[in-house]
Design an enzyme around this catalytic site. Structure first.
Site, PDB file in Angstrom:
ATOM      1  N   ARG A  29       0.877  -1.180   0.000  1.00 24.33           N
ATOM      2  CA  ARG A  29       0.000   0.000   0.000  1.00 24.33           C
ATOM      3  C   ARG A  29       0.909   1.223   0.000  1.00 24.33           C
ATOM      4  O   ARG A  29       1.784   1.350   0.848  1.00 24.33           O
ATOM      5  CB  ARG A  29      -0.963  -0.004   1.187  1.00 24.33           C
ATOM      6  CG  ARG A  29      -0.345   0.247   2.529  1.00 24.33           C
ATOM      7  CD  ARG A  29      -1.318   0.521   3.637  1.00 24.33           C
ATOM      8  NE  ARG A  29      -0.831   0.014   4.898  1.00 24.33           N
ATOM      9  CZ  ARG A  29       0.123   0.590   5.635  1.00 24.33           C
ATOM     10  NH1 ARG A  29       0.689   1.716   5.237  1.00 24.33           N
ATOM     11  NH2 ARG A  29       0.514   0.037   6.752  1.00 24.33           N
TER      12      ARG A  29
ATOM     13  N   HIS B  37      -1.713   3.480   6.561  1.00 24.84           N
ATOM     14  CA  HIS B  37      -2.631   2.383   6.888  1.00 24.84           C
ATOM     15  C   HIS B  37      -4.085   2.832   6.755  1.00 24.84           C
ATOM     16  O   HIS B  37      -4.894   2.212   6.080  1.00 24.84           O
ATOM     17  CB  HIS B  37      -2.346   1.889   8.305  1.00 24.84           C
ATOM     18  CG  HIS B  37      -3.400   0.966   8.831  1.00 24.84           C
ATOM     19  ND1 HIS B  37      -3.609  -0.281   8.293  1.00 24.84           N
ATOM     20  CD2 HIS B  37      -4.318   1.114   9.820  1.00 24.84           C
ATOM     21  CE1 HIS B  37      -4.625  -0.866   8.939  1.00 24.84           C
ATOM     22  NE2 HIS B  37      -5.067  -0.039   9.862  1.00 24.84           N
TER      23      HIS B  37
ATOM     24  N   TYR C 247       7.750   3.689  10.216  1.00 23.36           N
ATOM     25  CA  TYR C 247       8.096   2.264  10.159  1.00 23.36           C
ATOM     26  C   TYR C 247       8.534   1.755   8.778  1.00 23.36           C
ATOM     27  O   TYR C 247       8.884   0.600   8.634  1.00 23.36           O
ATOM     28  CB  TYR C 247       6.937   1.410  10.687  1.00 23.36           C
ATOM     29  CG  TYR C 247       5.598   1.678  10.008  1.00 23.36           C
ATOM     30  CD1 TYR C 247       5.268   1.069   8.802  1.00 23.36           C
ATOM     31  CD2 TYR C 247       4.673   2.553  10.577  1.00 23.36           C
ATOM     32  CE1 TYR C 247       4.060   1.312   8.188  1.00 23.36           C
ATOM     33  CE2 TYR C 247       3.451   2.805   9.962  1.00 23.36           C
ATOM     34  CZ  TYR C 247       3.148   2.182   8.773  1.00 23.36           C
ATOM     35  OH  TYR C 247       1.955   2.427   8.159  1.00 23.36           O
TER      36      TYR C 247
HETATM   37  C1  LIG Z   1      -9.379  -8.143  15.827  1.00 22.28           C
HETATM   38  C2  LIG Z   1      -8.719  -6.878  15.438  1.00 22.28           C
HETATM   39  N1  LIG Z   1      -7.537  -6.559  15.988  1.00 22.28           N
HETATM   40  C3  LIG Z   1      -6.921  -5.414  15.665  1.00 22.28           C
HETATM   41  C4  LIG Z   1      -7.476  -4.547  14.777  1.00 22.28           C
HETATM   42  C5  LIG Z   1      -6.819  -3.220  14.473  1.00 22.28           C
HETATM   43  N2  LIG Z   1      -6.224  -3.237  13.156  1.00 22.28           N
HETATM   44  C6  LIG Z   1      -6.889  -2.749  12.106  1.00 22.28           C
HETATM   45  S1  LIG Z   1      -6.071  -2.989  10.704  1.00 22.28           S
HETATM   46  C7  LIG Z   1      -4.797  -3.737  11.481  1.00 22.28           C
HETATM   47  C8  LIG Z   1      -3.660  -4.270  10.687  1.00 22.28           C
HETATM   48  C9  LIG Z   1      -4.105  -5.225   9.660  1.00 22.28           C
HETATM   49  O1  LIG Z   1      -3.059  -5.590   8.853  1.00 22.28           O
HETATM   50  P1  LIG Z   1      -3.230  -6.553   7.630  1.00 22.28           P
HETATM   51  O2  LIG Z   1      -4.022  -7.745   8.025  1.00 22.28           O
HETATM   52  O3  LIG Z   1      -1.889  -6.788   7.101  1.00 22.28           O
HETATM   53  O4  LIG Z   1      -4.132  -5.746   6.612  1.00 22.28           O
HETATM   54  P2  LIG Z   1      -3.837  -4.332   5.923  1.00 22.28           P
HETATM   55  O5  LIG Z   1      -4.402  -3.288   6.821  1.00 22.28           O
HETATM   56  O6  LIG Z   1      -2.375  -4.221   5.732  1.00 22.28           O
HETATM   57  O7  LIG Z   1      -4.585  -4.364   4.646  1.00 22.28           O
HETATM   58  C10 LIG Z   1      -5.018  -3.779  12.848  1.00 22.28           C
HETATM   59  C11 LIG Z   1      -4.074  -4.329  13.835  1.00 22.28           C
HETATM   60  C12 LIG Z   1      -8.732  -4.915  14.223  1.00 22.28           C
HETATM   61  N3  LIG Z   1      -9.370  -4.127  13.355  1.00 22.28           N
HETATM   62  N4  LIG Z   1      -9.315  -6.082  14.557  1.00 22.28           N
END
Ligand SMILES: Cc1ncc(C[n+]2csc(CCOP(=O)(O)OP(=O)(O)O)c2C)c(N)n1
Ligand SMILES: [Mg+2]
Lengths: 386, 325
Positions: A285, A289, A299
């Site tokens: 991306r 975020h 980071y």
């Molecule tokens: C159960 C849960 N834990 C934590 C979060 C907070 N959170 C939102 S996005 C994220 C990171 C997700 O990373 P990834 O799975 O790699 O997806 P990306 O955002 O990179 O598309 C986190 C920790 C959440 N939404 N749900």
């Protein structure tokens, strides 16, 4: 005589066992073998050259153009959404630029009747599946009508609880199977999502029930700030399929043709009753975020950003199509204009949505309101009428 | 002394304890280099190293289990759950496991764990992040549930929680993180868990509350004062165990009370406080004890938050009902 024969047989068995035991104990070899089996599928390289003609999917010129059109449109949607958010005209937004091949080409391999269980970043797929854009905007703004999905659209609301969509997909796909349908359920998560228990449970259930499901992992290398190598000791995320007894494929997620080919095959297997597939798309991306305060410079390095921008899906696909005489500047500009126009209209439509009242929220709590909620509904209606 | 926001005070408390006790560990999603999504652990990894402050894979149940395992090995874990709306993912570790370890082992294992998490609402998070789930925690025997409302309290309560040998759920209201600054002493000090704080003395009515609603209640008390009513405001600070002594003493003085919570009405802390008052001080009451709460819906979509969340006007209205009963 007999005891002698038995002795020989036993010895042989022992030998075999000890040999087998040695192989089983060779754990390094085991990991190496697994790693070797999960190589990245690429069809178009960064220059837009076909490097893997064998795997080339069957797509007409019009289809190729349509994939490009949707990727360009989606890039504009991302830019406009970001700008609108900064102006305070949009709420929650998770940027998508860089991930167009993973999102658009995977969706393009589906049929209209297929069911999508998206994550919060997967708005483009559900918009291309038919969700009116203004509803996506309403959802972003935090309005309950955003995900009141119109009948006939096989879309679930974007999942916020990471991993939850994976277990639910097993259920949706089992439902499709029990209903005798010939559609599939597809779901998306990120690299971080593969650490959740729900991820393993979802692919395992899907394998155990041999359901028509496709599990996509968009590995954009970071879960907010956490790099993928903190998530797991596994070299690829695709190999997580092994433990569930289902196929796992790693694709170049910046290459729309590789993504399309993998998903298309997974879909064909699924509708043929051959069960689920896990697909890991290697992507990136470009943006933060989300737009709620994330600062990627904390980071990620500039070098890493640049390295991935060189792999851009739009750039390579544009080169490929231009080489075939299927794309030009004028076509691109036309898409950009159309996107901007439609986004403007959708915002207007979202602006016109009625203001949300607490009584609205109470009334959607359940099919039949219990006496407690009924009482509260009256109280709030009374308050709101003043 | 320094002027600090609540989040700075929380970081400071963790810094003090990381320095004081090498068994203290901090971990969770994005708490390392990134300092947490709210920056509560800002700078701590740089100062204390990756062995003490580290990122975990993205799995709340994993984080909870890790904390329990580490606690049995002599560590004092401070796991962060990124938003308390995700607590359901770690409910077994919290309510099923850490709350019961001491009990299940006849008192052998201590569980010196502090589960920190931002909670509450009013900051327009996406769906399913914000919520007031302290009631779920308070209903679980074996857990202490602490909710600071000021920077000063946050630091002192967090240090106490870290030094406590039982599991503590430490809930940090998102709206209070940066809403105001306060003098916070340097170095260590503690505030006893389970003790309420009388924020404002009064003689006509007791307003019993906690978290962000402390500030709405104080504002309401000021308005009520203009109309000639003297309201006492009690900040529970720990919602389980309750400081019943302080509550009862106040009600015996004022003879009237309301309980204010941001959480939905059903079940919950306010209902429990009222039950305690009824059981212990009913003869002092001159009016029923009423509640100010959010309605019984799922936590609302961001756009509806301002009308859904209780505010000082609701506190005034309800207080007047009780005052004029
Ligand atoms: C159960 C849960 N834990 C934590 C979060 C907070 N959170 C939102 S996005 C994220 C990171 C997700 O990373 P990834 O799975 O790699 O997806 P990306 O955002 O990179 O598309 C986190 C920790 C959440 N939404 N749900
Ligand atoms: Mg990711």
């Amino acid at each position: 005589m007999l005891p002698g024969i038995i002795k020989i047989v036993i010895e042989r068995k022992r030998q075999m066992a000890s040999k087998a035991k040695n192989a089983q104990l060779d754990v390094n070899k085991q990991l190496e073998t697994i790693d070797q089996q999960f190589q990245t599928l690429q069809i178009l390289n960064e220059e837009g050259e076909v490097v893997n003609a064998d795997a080339m999917p069957d797509l007409t010129d019009e289809q190729l153009q349509e994939i490009m059109r949707r990727m360009v449109y989606t890039r504009i949607l991302d830019q406009r959404s970001t700008a609108l958010n900064r102006q305070g005209r949009l709420g929650f937004y998770a940027p998508t630029a860089g991930q167009e091949a993973s999102q658009i080409a995977s969706h393009f391999a589906l049929e209209k009747e297929d069911w999508i269980l998206p994550g919060y970043r997967d708005i483009p797929q559900i918009v291309w599946h038919g969700l009116p854009l203004y509803q996506a905007f309403l959802w972003s703004r935090g309005h309950y009508q955003g995900m009141n999905i119109p009948d006939g659209l096989n879309i679930y609301p974007p999942q916020i609880i990471i991993g939850a969509q994976y277990v639910q997909t097993a259920g949706v796909a089992l439902g499709i199977k029990k209903n005798g349908g010939n559609t599939v359920a597809i779901t998306y998560t990120g690299d971080g999502g593969t650490s959740q228990g729900d991820f393993y449970e979802g692919i395992n259930f899907a394998g155990a029930y041999k359901v028509p499901a496709i599990f996509i992992v968009q590995n954009n290398r970071y879960a907010i700030s956490t790099p993928v190598d903190v998530q797991t000791a596994a070299r690829t995320l695709a190999q997580k399929a092994v433990a569930a007894g289902i196929p796992g494929i790693q694709v170049d997620g910046m290459d729309p043709l590789a993504v399309y080919a993998a998903v298309k095959q997974a879909r064909e297997r699924a509708v043929a009753g051959e069960g689920p597939t896990l697909i890991e798309a290697l992507t990136y991306r470009y943006g933060p975020h989300t737009l709620s305060g994330d600062d990627p410079t904390r980071y990620r390095t500039k070098e890493e950003d640049t390295e991935w921008e060189r792999k851009d899906p739009l750039v390579r696909f544009r080169k490929y199509l231009e080489g075939k005489g299927l794309w030009n500047q004028e076509m691109e500009e036309q898409v950009i204009e159309q996107a901007k126009e439609e986004i403007k209209e959708a915002i207007k439509q979202a602006d016109a949505a009625p203001k949300q009242k607490v009584s609205d929220l109470i009334s959607i709590m359940s099919k039949n309101l219990d006496a407690n909620l009924q009482e509260q509904l009256e109280i709030y209606k009374e308050k709101e009428s003043k | 002394m320094a002027q600090m926001t609540m989040i700075q005070a929380i970081t400071d408390a963790m810094r003090v304890e990381l320095k004081r006790d090498e068994k203290v560990l901090i971990f969770g999603e994005d708490v390392g280099k990134n300092g947490g999504v709210f920056r509560a652990t800002e700078g701590l990894q740089a100062e204390f190293g990756e062995d003490r402050v580290f990122d975990t894979p993205l799995a709340e149940s994993g984080i909870g289990g890790l904390a329990i395992g580490l606690a049995t090995q002599g560590f004092r874990p401070i796991p962060e759950i990124q938003f308390f709306g995700f607590v359901y993912e770690v409910m077994d570790s919290i309510a099923g496991q850490m709350a019961r370890y001491h009990f299940r082992t006849g008192g052998k294992f201590d569980m010196p764990i502090v589960v920190r998490s931002p909670f509450g609402g009013g900051v327009a998070t996406p769906e399913m992040h914000a919520d007031s789930l302290e009631g779920l925690m308070a209903q679980t025997p074996g857990l202490k549930v602490v909710i600071p409302s000021t920077p000063y309290d946050a630091k002192g309560l967090l240090i106490s929680a870290i030094r406590d040998n039982d599991p503590v759920i430490f809930l940090e209201h998102m709206k209070l993180y940066r809403s105001f600054r306060q003098e916070v002493p340097e170095g260590e000090y503690t505030i006893e868990l389970g003790k309420a704080d009388v924020k404002r003395e009064g003689k006509d009515i007791s307003i019993i509350t906690y978290g962000a609603m402390v500030h709405e209640s104080l504002k309401a008390a000021e308005e009520l004062e203009k109309e000639g009513y003297s309201a006492e405001v009690i900040d529970l600070r720990t919602v389980h165990p309750l400081d019943i002594e302080t509550i009862v003493k106040s009600v015996e003085k004022t003879n009237r009370a309301i309980v204010v919570q941001e959480a939905q009405r059903q079940a919950g802390i306010a209902a429990n406080v009222i039950a305690e008052i009824n059981e212990r001080a009913i003869l002092s009451l001159e009016a029923p004890v009423l509640r100010v709460t959010a309605p019984d819906t799922v936590y609302p979509f961001a756009q509806a938050e301002p009308v859904w969340l209780p505010n000082y006007k609701d506190v005034i209205d309800t207080a007047k009902k009780v005052l004029t009963f």
